[in-house]
Design a protein around this motif. Sequence first.
Motif, PDB file in Angstrom:
ATOM      1  N   ARG A 262     -52.173  20.700  16.288  1.00 26.04           N
ATOM      2  CA  ARG A 262     -52.879  20.497  14.954  1.00 26.04           C
ATOM      3  C   ARG A 262     -53.147  21.679  14.114  1.00 26.04           C
ATOM      4  O   ARG A 262     -53.117  22.710  14.384  1.00 26.04           O
ATOM      5  CB  ARG A 262     -54.377  20.170  15.296  1.00 26.04           C
ATOM      6  CG  ARG A 262     -54.332  18.862  16.063  1.00 26.04           C
ATOM      7  CD  ARG A 262     -55.814  18.384  16.188  1.00 26.04           C
ATOM      8  NE  ARG A 262     -56.465  19.276  17.055  1.00 26.04           N
ATOM      9  CZ  ARG A 262     -58.078  19.242  17.735  1.00 26.04           C
ATOM     10  NH1 ARG A 262     -58.639  18.001  17.258  1.00 26.04           N
ATOM     11  NH2 ARG A 262     -58.358  19.798  18.607  1.00 26.04           N
TER      12      ARG A 262
ATOM     13  N   SER B  66     -62.193  10.027  13.736  1.00 27.46           N
ATOM     14  CA  SER B  66     -61.040   9.990  13.220  1.00 27.46           C
ATOM     15  C   SER B  66     -59.813  10.184  13.975  1.00 27.46           C
ATOM     16  O   SER B  66     -59.805  10.740  15.220  1.00 27.46           O
ATOM     17  CB  SER B  66     -61.136  11.261  12.111  1.00 27.46           C
ATOM     18  OG  SER B  66     -61.169  12.624  12.739  1.00 27.46           O
TER      19      SER B  66
ATOM     20  N   GLY C 193     -57.717  12.845  13.864  1.00 28.76           N
ATOM     21  CA  GLY C 193     -57.296  14.227  14.300  1.00 28.76           C
ATOM     22  C   GLY C 193     -58.702  14.652  15.053  1.00 28.76           C
ATOM     23  O   GLY C 193     -58.620  15.977  15.341  1.00 28.76           O
TER      24      GLY C 193
ATOM     25  N   CYS D  85     -57.829  16.295  21.565  1.00 30.19           N
ATOM     26  CA  CYS D  85     -56.573  16.158  21.306  1.00 30.19           C
ATOM     27  C   CYS D  85     -55.403  16.597  21.938  1.00 30.19           C
ATOM     28  O   CYS D  85     -54.894  17.743  21.412  1.00 30.19           O
ATOM     29  CB  CYS D  85     -56.273  16.261  19.849  1.00 30.19           C
ATOM     30  SG  CYS D  85     -55.092  15.645  18.786  1.00 30.19           S
TER      31      CYS D  85
ATOM     32  N   TRP E 213     -53.651  13.112   6.224  1.00 28.08           N
ATOM     33  CA  TRP E 213     -53.180  13.185   7.384  1.00 28.08           C
ATOM     34  C   TRP E 213     -51.680  13.020   7.480  1.00 28.08           C
ATOM     35  O   TRP E 213     -51.210  11.994   7.018  1.00 28.08           O
ATOM     36  CB  TRP E 213     -53.947  12.339   8.256  1.00 28.08           C
ATOM     37  CG  TRP E 213     -53.741  12.524   9.721  1.00 28.08           C
ATOM     38  CD1 TRP E 213     -53.951  13.677  10.496  1.00 28.08           C
ATOM     39  CD2 TRP E 213     -53.356  11.393  10.617  1.00 28.08           C
ATOM     40  NE1 TRP E 213     -53.599  13.462  11.855  1.00 28.08           N
ATOM     41  CE2 TRP E 213     -53.174  12.233  12.004  1.00 28.08           C
ATOM     42  CE3 TRP E 213     -53.185  10.298  10.738  1.00 28.08           C
ATOM     43  CZ2 TRP E 213     -52.864  11.639  13.009  1.00 28.08           C
ATOM     44  CZ3 TRP E 213     -52.619   9.538  11.690  1.00 28.08           C
ATOM     45  CH2 TRP E 213     -52.666  10.299  13.163  1.00 28.08           C
TER      46      TRP E 213
ATOM     47  N   HIS F 118     -59.900  19.511  10.558  1.00 29.97           N
ATOM     48  CA  HIS F 118     -59.982  18.434  10.939  1.00 29.97           C
ATOM     49  C   HIS F 118     -61.364  17.801  11.047  1.00 29.97           C
ATOM     50  O   HIS F 118     -62.182  18.619  11.210  1.00 29.97           O
ATOM     51  CB  HIS F 118     -59.066  18.003  12.199  1.00 29.97           C
ATOM     52  CG  HIS F 118     -59.805  18.543  13.498  1.00 29.97           C
ATOM     53  ND1 HIS F 118     -60.713  18.099  14.068  1.00 29.97           N
ATOM     54  CD2 HIS F 118     -59.466  19.878  13.805  1.00 29.97           C
ATOM     55  CE1 HIS F 118     -61.150  19.060  15.052  1.00 29.97           C
ATOM     56  NE2 HIS F 118     -60.347  20.040  14.917  1.00 29.97           N
TER      57      HIS F 118
ATOM     58  N   ASP G  62     -56.346  15.212   8.185  1.00 30.72           N
ATOM     59  CA  ASP G  62     -57.316  14.396   8.914  1.00 30.72           C
ATOM     60  C   ASP G  62     -57.459  13.417   7.769  1.00 30.72           C
ATOM     61  O   ASP G  62     -57.466  13.570   6.745  1.00 30.72           O
ATOM     62  CB  ASP G  62     -58.544  14.896   9.627  1.00 30.72           C
ATOM     63  CG  ASP G  62     -58.837  14.076  10.754  1.00 30.72           C
ATOM     64  OD1 ASP G  62     -58.320  12.931  11.000  1.00 30.72           O
ATOM     65  OD2 ASP G  62     -59.833  14.418  11.472  1.00 30.72           O
TER      66      ASP G  62
END
Length: 211
Positions: free
Chosen positions: A107, A96, A98, A102, A192, A111, A207
């Motif tokens: 964030r 995905s 997210g 990362c 998201w 997620h 997400d």
Amino acid sequence: MRRWFILPVLLASALVLAAVGAADPGDGKNKGKGHEFSAKGGKLTLQVTTTDHGCSFRPWATDKLSRTYKVRKNEDGSYTVRREDKGTFTTLAGLSPGADPCPTVIRKGKHGTTLLAGVTGKIHGYIQGTVTGGTFNANGKCTAECTNTDFIAGFFTAGAKFTCIQGYAGCRFNFAYTAQKQEKQKLKFHHWVDRGLDGVNETFIGDIANS
């Protein structure tokens, strides 16, 4: 593959929308529909197909967008350039947008991890910055893809610098993605957001993920 930022550590979807399909050039002269430019600016609208990217520059969806560039000349001789995107996305199978890892991105919210192919939804958003060191050419042309880099090169004289290509400072962006029919598409997360509003950081919220 093209990126909004040339700095290698800045890897995120809104800033690295890479046009891999063809844009509709509108009038056959690569100027697009709604071409209303003058020496002081104006707007240009194109129909574009792009690959969208999330964490670690991973491709996660194909976007079909109505993309509009707006240009306004400022009193100090600089230009405000704003790109607005509105359309749909269709997911690719894999991680995905997210999901871990990362790096370099803040964030917020929960997620997921993976996506099934074929999940659909809507996208809308903008990115806006300032061009200095060049002059706007109302009779310029864009490539069929008309990425931000192509637009600046096609409609500004040599030496023009766009803040959104140089880094986060002087650049604002906010893109929102929503997948409808959450249960039918077996989604664990269906909304998201990719944004950068403080000139320093990029933030992912939520997400789009099946698991």
